[in-house]
Design a protein around this motif. Structure first.
Motif, PDB file in Angstrom:
ATOM      1  N   ARG A 175       0.820  -1.194   0.000  1.00 31.77           N
ATOM      2  CA  ARG A 175       0.000   0.000   0.000  1.00 31.77           C
ATOM      3  C   ARG A 175       0.855   1.245   0.000  1.00 31.77           C
ATOM      4  O   ARG A 175       1.827   1.372   0.716  1.00 31.77           O
ATOM      5  CB  ARG A 175      -0.875  -0.010   1.269  1.00 31.77           C
ATOM      6  CG  ARG A 175      -1.773   1.182   1.389  1.00 31.77           C
ATOM      7  CD  ARG A 175      -2.406   1.181   2.751  1.00 31.77           C
ATOM      8  NE  ARG A 175      -1.440   1.404   3.800  1.00 31.77           N
ATOM      9  CZ  ARG A 175      -1.098   2.608   4.234  1.00 31.77           C
ATOM     10  NH1 ARG A 175      -1.630   3.678   3.686  1.00 31.77           N
ATOM     11  NH2 ARG A 175      -0.207   2.753   5.200  1.00 31.77           N
ATOM     12  N   SER A 177       1.926   4.841   1.123  1.00 27.63           N
ATOM     13  CA  SER A 177       1.710   5.605   2.346  1.00 27.63           C
ATOM     14  C   SER A 177       1.152   6.963   2.002  1.00 27.63           C
ATOM     15  O   SER A 177       0.907   7.292   0.854  1.00 27.63           O
ATOM     16  CB  SER A 177       3.038   5.721   3.110  1.00 27.63           C
ATOM     17  OG  SER A 177       3.993   6.360   2.289  1.00 27.63           O
ATOM     18  N   ALA A 259       3.261  -1.533   8.852  1.00 28.39           N
ATOM     19  CA  ALA A 259       1.831  -1.415   9.133  1.00 28.39           C
ATOM     20  C   ALA A 259       1.132  -1.031   7.837  1.00 28.39           C
ATOM     21  O   ALA A 259       1.540  -0.081   7.159  1.00 28.39           O
ATOM     22  CB  ALA A 259       1.562  -0.368  10.213  1.00 28.39           C
ATOM     23  N   THR A 260       0.092  -1.767   7.493  1.00 33.60           N
ATOM     24  CA  THR A 260      -0.638  -1.486   6.255  1.00 33.60           C
ATOM     25  C   THR A 260      -2.037  -2.063   6.355  1.00 33.60           C
ATOM     26  O   THR A 260      -2.323  -2.899   7.222  1.00 33.60           O
ATOM     27  CB  THR A 260       0.106  -2.078   5.033  1.00 33.60           C
ATOM     28  OG1 THR A 260      -0.536  -1.657   3.827  1.00 33.60           O
ATOM     29  CG2 THR A 260       0.115  -3.590   5.089  1.00 33.60           C
ATOM     30  N   ASP A 261      -2.897  -1.639   5.487  1.00 31.68           N
ATOM     31  CA  ASP A 261      -4.263  -2.156   5.440  1.00 31.68           C
ATOM     32  C   ASP A 261      -4.237  -3.635   5.070  1.00 31.68           C
ATOM     33  O   ASP A 261      -3.557  -4.034   4.128  1.00 31.68           O
ATOM     34  CB  ASP A 261      -5.077  -1.364   4.404  1.00 31.68           C
ATOM     35  CG  ASP A 261      -6.569  -1.613   4.515  1.00 31.68           C
ATOM     36  OD1 ASP A 261      -6.976  -2.800   4.548  1.00 31.68           O
ATOM     37  OD2 ASP A 261      -7.333  -0.636   4.558  1.00 31.68           O
ATOM     38  N   SER A 264      -4.787  -4.497   1.425  1.00 30.12           N
ATOM     39  CA  SER A 264      -3.904  -3.931   0.412  1.00 30.12           C
ATOM     40  C   SER A 264      -3.159  -5.031  -0.324  1.00 30.12           C
ATOM     41  O   SER A 264      -3.054  -6.173   0.138  1.00 30.12           O
ATOM     42  CB  SER A 264      -2.899  -2.984   1.072  1.00 30.12           C
ATOM     43  OG  SER A 264      -2.024  -3.728   1.910  1.00 30.12           O
ATOM     44  N   PRO A 318      -0.973   3.149  13.905  1.00 27.48           N
ATOM     45  CA  PRO A 318      -2.021   2.464  13.121  1.00 27.48           C
ATOM     46  C   PRO A 318      -3.260   2.121  13.928  1.00 27.48           C
ATOM     47  O   PRO A 318      -4.325   1.886  13.344  1.00 27.48           O
ATOM     48  CB  PRO A 318      -1.317   1.195  12.631  1.00 27.48           C
ATOM     49  CG  PRO A 318       0.138   1.498  12.725  1.00 27.48           C
ATOM     50  CD  PRO A 318       0.286   2.415  13.887  1.00 27.48           C
ATOM     51  N   TYR A 325      -6.313  -2.571   9.716  1.00 25.72           N
ATOM     52  CA  TYR A 325      -4.861  -2.488   9.578  1.00 25.72           C
ATOM     53  C   TYR A 325      -4.166  -3.641  10.289  1.00 25.72           C
ATOM     54  O   TYR A 325      -4.666  -4.201  11.273  1.00 25.72           O
ATOM     55  CB  TYR A 325      -4.350  -1.145  10.116  1.00 25.72           C
ATOM     56  CG  TYR A 325      -4.386  -0.074   9.061  1.00 25.72           C
ATOM     57  CD1 TYR A 325      -3.231   0.321   8.394  1.00 25.72           C
ATOM     58  CD2 TYR A 325      -5.594   0.520   8.708  1.00 25.72           C
ATOM     59  CE1 TYR A 325      -3.274   1.283   7.408  1.00 25.72           C
ATOM     60  CE2 TYR A 325      -5.647   1.488   7.722  1.00 25.72           C
ATOM     61  CZ  TYR A 325      -4.478   1.865   7.070  1.00 25.72           C
ATOM     62  OH  TYR A 325      -4.527   2.816   6.094  1.00 25.72           O
ATOM     63  N   TYR A 327      -0.136  -5.286  11.474  1.00 23.81           N
ATOM     64  CA  TYR A 327       1.307  -5.200  11.614  1.00 23.81           C
ATOM     65  C   TYR A 327       1.907  -6.447  10.962  1.00 23.81           C
ATOM     66  O   TYR A 327       1.484  -7.581  11.247  1.00 23.81           O
ATOM     67  CB  TYR A 327       1.731  -5.154  13.080  1.00 23.81           C
ATOM     68  CG  TYR A 327       1.305  -3.916  13.823  1.00 23.81           C
ATOM     69  CD1 TYR A 327       1.960  -2.707  13.632  1.00 23.81           C
ATOM     70  CD2 TYR A 327       0.255  -3.971  14.747  1.00 23.81           C
ATOM     71  CE1 TYR A 327       1.571  -1.565  14.333  1.00 23.81           C
ATOM     72  CE2 TYR A 327      -0.134  -2.840  15.451  1.00 23.81           C
ATOM     73  CZ  TYR A 327       0.526  -1.644  15.232  1.00 23.81           C
ATOM     74  OH  TYR A 327       0.144  -0.526  15.922  1.00 23.81           O
TER      75      TYR A 327
END
Length: 357
Positions: A175, A177, A259-261, A264, A318, A325, A327
């Motif tokens: 994803r 940022s 950290a991301t959705d 994604s 997050p 989200y 980790y």
């Protein structure tokens, strides 16, 4: 049009080696040309299925970097496929010990992997002797060269995955940022084992400096990883093609935390392949990290050292973004760092998760 995934040079020999060995083993359990191995029709079908399953598991080991319980479970399945048929066929069964040795080398990292592989060879010979496996000793009392054969096959299969040279084009991504894809400089090109700089003026003070000792380079890498708000280009990929975005990372307990959705492409790609490649720094101060997925935590269920550590080391928490989200806890497998061409020879600072200096 969907981009095709680059084929690594090791792909063809590894697949060919596994395929030829499976064919060879199948010809040992089915009658042909007057040769009768002694298996009944049902046994021939069962043995052929086990051999094909063993080859499929070995290819999974060769081309997918697994970690933690998944790697251990797959290794256990491989051991069961190789030695379990003894319970059905007795001494008629000839186990593919080379596959177990190769699987061990692909499961255990660092300098201890070869010791574990040697132990696996010793266990293989012990099982064969205890079960009076034909072919261990020939008519003249000479030990059959099975150990050497197993070692050769194991090295071929294992080296197909553990390559020290620079990898090919970046595979993967994640994803974008908040800054989009505008952050970061262009990624350095690789040409075999040599790096060719793009025609851009070098930064002040960076014109062919003296090469840094590996210990200094390691300290510089750690300085980048532990810097406040450390950003990296994160590359992932699947059969749908490569994907590349910038993300902020935290360096916690010798692990990279992203950290991301969870929806994604980065999260789904890493979940599918278990790997990612990260790049820090500019094209004249490069840090390349090949990493393996170790654990995934939803933000609401993450341990405090992950959630608090990420929030402290970055400019974002997050947990304030909602429940989607995740980790991603990544274990570095290989780290390379260089500035100019005179640092290429010693660019590998970590191999198989172990610092070299």
């Amino acid at each position: 049009m969907t981009a095709s995934r680059p084929i690594r040079l090791a792909t063809i020999p590894v697949v060919l080696c596994v395929a030829l060995y499976c064919v060879y083993r199948i010809l040992e359990v089915v009658p042909w040309g007057g040769y009768d191995p002694g298996f009944d029709p049902g046994g021939q079908v069962l043995a052929t299925g086990v051999i094909l399953a063993t080859g499929a598991v070995q290819l999974r080991f060769a081309f997918t970097r697994l970690s933690g319980l998944r790697a251990g479970a797959l290794l256990g399945a491989q051991v069961l496929l190789v030695y379990g048929p003894y319970l059905v066929f007795g001494s008629l069964w000839d186990p593919s010990g080379a596959f177990v040795v190769a699987a061990v080398l692909l499961t255990f990292a660092g300098r201890y992997s070869w010791a574990v592989a040697a132990f696996a060879v010793l266990c293989d010979l012990t099982v064969r002797v205890l079960l009076d496996q034909p072919g261990i000793v020939d008519a003249d009392g000479v030990v059959y060269p099975r150990v050497a054969y197993s070692a050769i096959v194991a090295v071929v299969l294992a080296r197909g995955r553990h390559q020290d040279g620079p990898a090919g084009p970046a595979q993967g991504g994640s994803r974008a940022s908040a800054g989009g894809q505008g952050r970061g400089r262009r990624q350095a090109d690789h040409d075999g084992a040599r790096r060719r700089h793009r025609p851009e003026p070098p930064p002040a003070g960076m014109t062919n400096p003296e090469p840094r000792p590996p210990a200094i380079r390691r300290a510089d890498v750690l300085a980048k990883l532990t810097a406040p708000v450390a950003d990296a280009w994160v590359a992932t990929g699947t059969a749908d093609g490569p994907y590349l975005v910038p993300l902020t990372l935290a360096w916690l307990r010798e692990r990279i935390v992203l950290a991301t959705d969870g929806r994604s492409r980065t999260a789904t790609n890493i979940a599918a392949t278990g790997t990612a490649r990260l790049a820090l720094g500019g094209t004249r101060d490069v840090v390349m990290i090949d990493a393996v997925l170790e654990e995934t935590f939803p933000v609401a269920q993450a341990p405090s050292w992950v959630a608090d550590g990420y929030a402290t080391g970055t400019d974002w928490d997050p947990r304030s973004a909602g429940g989607a989200y995740l980790y991603l806890l990544l274990r570095p497998d290989r780290i390379q760092a260089w500035r100019e061409e005179n640092e290429l020879a010693d660019r590998t600072l970590m191999r198989d998760g172990v610092w070299l200096s």
